[in-house]
Each structure stands twice: as structure tokens, then as C-alpha cells.
Design a protein around this motif. Structure first.
Motif, PDB file in Angstrom:
ATOM      1  N   LYS A 192      48.226   7.393  37.812  1.00  0.00           N
ATOM      2  CA  LYS A 192      49.248   8.386  38.155  1.00  0.00           C
ATOM      3  C   LYS A 192      50.619   7.738  38.311  1.00  0.00           C
ATOM      4  O   LYS A 192      51.632   8.293  37.861  1.00  0.00           O
ATOM      5  CB  LYS A 192      48.845   9.119  39.449  1.00  0.00           C
ATOM      6  CG  LYS A 192      47.676  10.074  39.262  1.00  0.00           C
ATOM      7  CD  LYS A 192      47.436  10.915  40.490  1.00  0.00           C
ATOM      8  CE  LYS A 192      46.881  10.108  41.631  1.00  0.00           C
ATOM      9  NZ  LYS A 192      46.520  10.949  42.803  1.00  0.00           N
ATOM     10  N   ASP A 193      50.660   6.572  38.931  1.00  0.00           N
ATOM     11  CA  ASP A 193      51.944   5.884  39.113  1.00  0.00           C
ATOM     12  C   ASP A 193      52.536   5.453  37.775  1.00  0.00           C
ATOM     13  O   ASP A 193      53.741   5.614  37.539  1.00  0.00           O
ATOM     14  CB  ASP A 193      51.765   4.664  40.023  1.00  0.00           C
ATOM     15  CG  ASP A 193      51.532   5.066  41.468  1.00  0.00           C
ATOM     16  OD1 ASP A 193      51.779   6.237  41.801  1.00  0.00           O
ATOM     17  OD2 ASP A 193      51.095   4.210  42.261  1.00  0.00           O
TER      18      ASP A 193
ATOM     19  N   GLU B  22      53.898   8.458  35.931  1.00  0.00           N
ATOM     20  CA  GLU B  22      55.175   8.890  36.501  1.00  0.00           C
ATOM     21  C   GLU B  22      56.314   7.967  36.065  1.00  0.00           C
ATOM     22  O   GLU B  22      57.397   8.432  35.689  1.00  0.00           O
ATOM     23  CB  GLU B  22      55.082   8.910  38.024  1.00  0.00           C
ATOM     24  CG  GLU B  22      56.378   9.336  38.707  1.00  0.00           C
ATOM     25  CD  GLU B  22      56.287   9.258  40.216  1.00  0.00           C
ATOM     26  OE1 GLU B  22      57.315   9.488  40.880  1.00  0.00           O
ATOM     27  OE2 GLU B  22      55.184   8.946  40.735  1.00  0.00           O
ATOM     28  N   LEU B  23      56.079   6.663  36.083  1.00  0.00           N
ATOM     29  CA  LEU B  23      57.101   5.708  35.666  1.00  0.00           C
ATOM     30  C   LEU B  23      57.434   5.865  34.183  1.00  0.00           C
ATOM     31  O   LEU B  23      58.605   5.785  33.785  1.00  0.00           O
ATOM     32  CB  LEU B  23      56.637   4.278  35.963  1.00  0.00           C
ATOM     33  CG  LEU B  23      56.554   3.890  37.448  1.00  0.00           C
ATOM     34  CD1 LEU B  23      55.903   2.525  37.604  1.00  0.00           C
ATOM     35  CD2 LEU B  23      57.948   3.886  38.080  1.00  0.00           C
TER      36      LEU B  23
ATOM     37  N   ASN C 169      57.182   8.636  32.402  1.00  0.00           N
ATOM     38  CA  ASN C 169      57.947   9.877  32.240  1.00  0.00           C
ATOM     39  C   ASN C 169      59.403   9.695  32.670  1.00  0.00           C
ATOM     40  O   ASN C 169      60.327  10.197  32.017  1.00  0.00           O
ATOM     41  CB  ASN C 169      57.294  10.998  33.047  1.00  0.00           C
ATOM     42  CG  ASN C 169      55.962  11.432  32.466  1.00  0.00           C
ATOM     43  OD1 ASN C 169      55.710  11.260  31.265  1.00  0.00           O
ATOM     44  ND2 ASN C 169      55.085  11.989  33.286  1.00  0.00           N
ATOM     45  N   ARG C 170      59.608   8.971  33.771  1.00  0.00           N
ATOM     46  CA  ARG C 170      60.973   8.697  34.218  1.00  0.00           C
ATOM     47  C   ARG C 170      61.713   7.842  33.197  1.00  0.00           C
ATOM     48  O   ARG C 170      62.889   8.066  32.911  1.00  0.00           O
ATOM     49  CB  ARG C 170      60.945   8.003  35.572  1.00  0.00           C
ATOM     50  CG  ARG C 170      60.604   8.900  36.750  1.00  0.00           C
ATOM     51  CD  ARG C 170      60.504   8.097  38.028  1.00  0.00           C
ATOM     52  NE  ARG C 170      61.745   7.364  38.270  1.00  0.00           N
ATOM     53  CZ  ARG C 170      61.856   6.394  39.193  1.00  0.00           C
ATOM     54  NH1 ARG C 170      60.789   6.043  39.901  1.00  0.00           N
ATOM     55  NH2 ARG C 170      63.012   5.788  39.380  1.00  0.00           N
TER      56      ARG C 170
ATOM     57  N   LYS D  89      56.714  -1.089  36.746  1.00  0.00           N
ATOM     58  CA  LYS D  89      55.557  -0.988  35.855  1.00  0.00           C
ATOM     59  C   LYS D  89      54.780  -2.304  35.820  1.00  0.00           C
ATOM     60  O   LYS D  89      53.546  -2.322  35.822  1.00  0.00           O
ATOM     61  CB  LYS D  89      55.997  -0.587  34.453  1.00  0.00           C
ATOM     62  CG  LYS D  89      56.413   0.872  34.331  1.00  0.00           C
ATOM     63  CD  LYS D  89      57.049   1.160  32.989  1.00  0.00           C
ATOM     64  CE  LYS D  89      56.069   0.972  31.849  1.00  0.00           C
ATOM     65  NZ  LYS D  89      56.656   1.317  30.540  1.00  0.00           N
TER      66      LYS D  89
END
Length: 357
Positions: free
Chosen positions: A215-216, A219-220, A222-223, A293
Motif C-alpha cells: 500500500k505504501d 501510494e508513493l 501514484n504521488r 521508496k
């Protein structure tokens, strides 16, 4: 006429006298109480001095005997080899890691060689040589003080004033510190790299942390994608803005009559600088995302080179203080001797009351 004068009232003087008397008695009892305490401490000190003076030869003999026993045991006993690594927790894996180490130690204490070998991925012979697996946080006193200062800032003024540093240290969970040191102690010297890697992999393969990691990273990513698209739009906007400026300057030069607005050049430069600054911020955030990341690529990772071979360790930890085997036996023999002598002295003191029973 003198008979009609009021008689003097001495009640206030009597009350003040009683008040001062009570205060004086309170101070007298206070000083007597502390005087008895200091007197008792002085008597205890004098008793200890005469006790050690009376039994100094026995205590010295016990210390020498402990040194001899410790020296012989250190020279002729089988050595214990210790190797260690430092791991970094990128997620809150502390409790799981400590529970896993505790589980391994329970298996080692139970001499369940087959289960130990299966859990750590080693042979039966290696599992039989393991003595213990230990873990402790890596943190200095200076770092602890900084953590306390940071934690105290998040409290309100009333709670922060009564929450002392000692209370913070006492209530701090050692599993929460990012860096942890894992130690392996064994009877023989062998390569422990495989064991360390298996311990770390066991945590990394935990389903909960794997889902959190996915999940992390999502999210990274996508950002990062959104910022890259914003960066492309920013570049296009800057190019278009430059073209507009160039066209406006050409129109101004080609026209017969022109009107110059004071400060317009400064406004154009300010807008261009803001676009440039915005692009720098986007690129800086992209660098931070890339670093995050990389940090999140592993759930638990080894940050020091694994010691392929252990070193001889014969030190013993007592109340957080590490002492050698010789010093340990000396302190042990002296402590036992003093306790025995004090016990005999106490029994001798009780003999005085034997006739009264």
C-alpha cells in the motif's frame, strides 16, 4: 470615673503565646525526627565498619578464592562465541521481532533441535550448538534525551512539567526504536549469516507487513506519477509563457505608438520566478519520494555487514553492567560470604531473646 474604664483584654496575647509554643513544639519534633534518622544511619555505618573490620580476613579470602575459581573457569571452560548484526525497522515490526526471538530462545532452552533447525533453516548440528539469541535497542543517552525533548513538546504544559525524564525512560518500549542489535551466542564458531538472514526474512514474509508495504509503495508511485505530470504541465506552461512574452515584445517594437506600464517588467519577472520555484519544489518532492521508496523497499533490513565468524565472549551482564568472568566470581563469592556472615550475626543477636521466650 476611673471605675468605668474597660479592663485590659489579654486574650490576643494568650493566643499568640500558644501559637508560638505550638510552632516551637512542631520544629522541635521535626528536628528530633531527623536527628533520630541520622543517628540510626550513623549507628548502621559504625556497625558496618566494625563488621568488616572483624571479618576482613574472611572476606579477603573469599575474594581471592572467587578470583581463582573465575580464572580457572575462564581458562579451561568451553568458550562462547558471539556474533551480531544491526537491523533497521522501516515498519513497526518491533513486537513481532522480539516475540520471534523469544520463541527461538524457548526452543533452544527446550533443546528441541529439530524445530530449531527447521525454524532457523540450519542443520541439526548447528541447532545443537546454539546457546541463545538476544536482541536489544541501539540508542545513545544523547539520542534518548533528544527523543524525550521531542516527546515533551507534544504534551501540554501541566503534564510536561510533571513527566520527568526518568519516567520517560522507564515507560519507553525498547521495541519501538528503529535500530536493533541481534546477537547469536553459540558453543562453536560457525557462519551465522544464514541465521540472521532467516530471522529478517521471517519478518519480511509476514502477510500484514507485506500488505502495508504494497500500500505504501502504491501510494508513493501514484504521488510520483502525479508530480511528473504536473512537472510536464509546468514545463509546457513556462514555454508558452516565454512565447507570449516574446510576442508581446515584438508587437511593442513594431508599433508606432506604445504605452509603457510602469512595473510591468517586474511583474513578468516575478511570475517567471514563481513558475521556476514551483518546478524546483516538484523536483525536490520527487527526490524525497524516490528516497522513501528505497527506504520502504524492505520491511526489516540488515544495515551492518554480518559477522561470518563470532568472537569469544565470556562477559556477564549484572544489573546492566558488563563484567568479566573472573570479576563475576569474585563478586559472587564476596556477596555470598557477606550474606552468610550477616545471617550468623543476626542469629547471634536473636539468641539474646531466647531466654525471654
Amino acid at each position: 470615673m476611673s471605675k468605668n474604664l474597660p479592663e485590659p483584654n489579654n486574650s490576643e496575647e494568650v493566643d499568640l503565646g500558644q501559637l508560638f509554643k505550638l510552632i516551637g513544639n512542631a520544629f522541635e519534633r521535626f528536628f528530633k525526627f531527623f536527628g533520630r534518622i541520622f543517628y540510626s544511619l550513623f549507628l548502621a555505618f559504625v556497625w558496618l565498619v566494625f563488621f568488616f573490620k572483624k571479618h576482613v580476613i574472611i572476606i579477603v579470602v573469599a575474594a581471592v578464592l572467587g578470583l581463582v575459581v573465575g580464572f580457572v573457569k575462564e581458562k579451561f571452560s568451553n568458550p562462547i562465541y558471539q556474533s551480531s548484526v544491526i537491523v533497521k525497522q522501516n515498519y513497526n515490526t518491533g513486537k513481532n521481532l522480539y516475540n520471534l526471538i523469544s520463541y527461538y530462545n524457548e526452543l533452544i532452552d527446550a533443546r528441541d533441535k529439530s524445530t530449531v533447525a527447521e525454524a532457523l533453516g540450519v542443520t541439526m548440528d548447528v541447532a545443537n550448538e546454539l546457546v541463545s539469541i538476544e536482541i536489544e535497542p541501539i540508542i545513545t543517552e544523547n539520542q534518548m534525551v533528544k527523543n524525550y525533548d521531542y516527546y515533551k513538546r507534544g504534551l501540554d504544559s501541566v503534564l510536561g512539567s510533571i513527566f520527568s525524564y526518568e519516567s520517560y525512560v522507564e515507560n519507553t518500549d525498547p521495541t519501538e526504536f528503529v535500530e536493533q542489535q541481534i546477537k547469536i551466542k553459540a558453543k562453536h564458531n560457525f557462519n551465522t549469516t544464514l541465521i540472521f538472514n532467516n530471522i529478517v526474512n521471517n519478518i519480511n514474509q509476514t502477510e500484514y507487513f507485506k500488505r502495508e508495504n504494497e500500500k505504501d509503495l502504491l501510494e508513493l508511485n501514484n504521488r510520483e506519477l502525479a508530480l511528473k505530470q504536473a512537472l510536464i504541465k509546468s514545463d509546457s506552461l513556462q514555454k508558452m509563457y516565454k512565447r507570449v512574452l516574446e510576442m508581446s515584445k515584438e508587437d511593442t517594437k513594431g508599433s508606432q505608438t506604445s504605452i509603457t506600464i510602469e512595473g510591468s517588467d517586474q511583474i513578468d519577472k516575478t511570475k517567471e520566478f514563481e513558475l521556476y520555484k514551483s518546478e524546483i519544489e516538484i523536483r525536490r518532492e520527487l527526490v524525497e519520494i524516490e528516497r522513501n521508496k528505497q527506504d520502504r523497499s524492505q520491511i526489516l533490513e540488515i544495515i551492518t555487514s554480518s559477522q561470518e565468524r563470532g568472537v569469544v565472549s565470556k562477559d556477564i551482564e549484572i544489573f546492566g553492567i558488563t563484567v568479566g568472568l573472573t570479576q563475576f566470581f569474585m563478586l559472587l563469592f564476596v556477596s555470598i560470604t557477606i550474606l552468610v556472615l550477616m545471617g550468623l550475626q543476626f542469629l547471634k543477636y536473636l539468641e539474646r531473646f531466647k531466654e525471654e521466650i
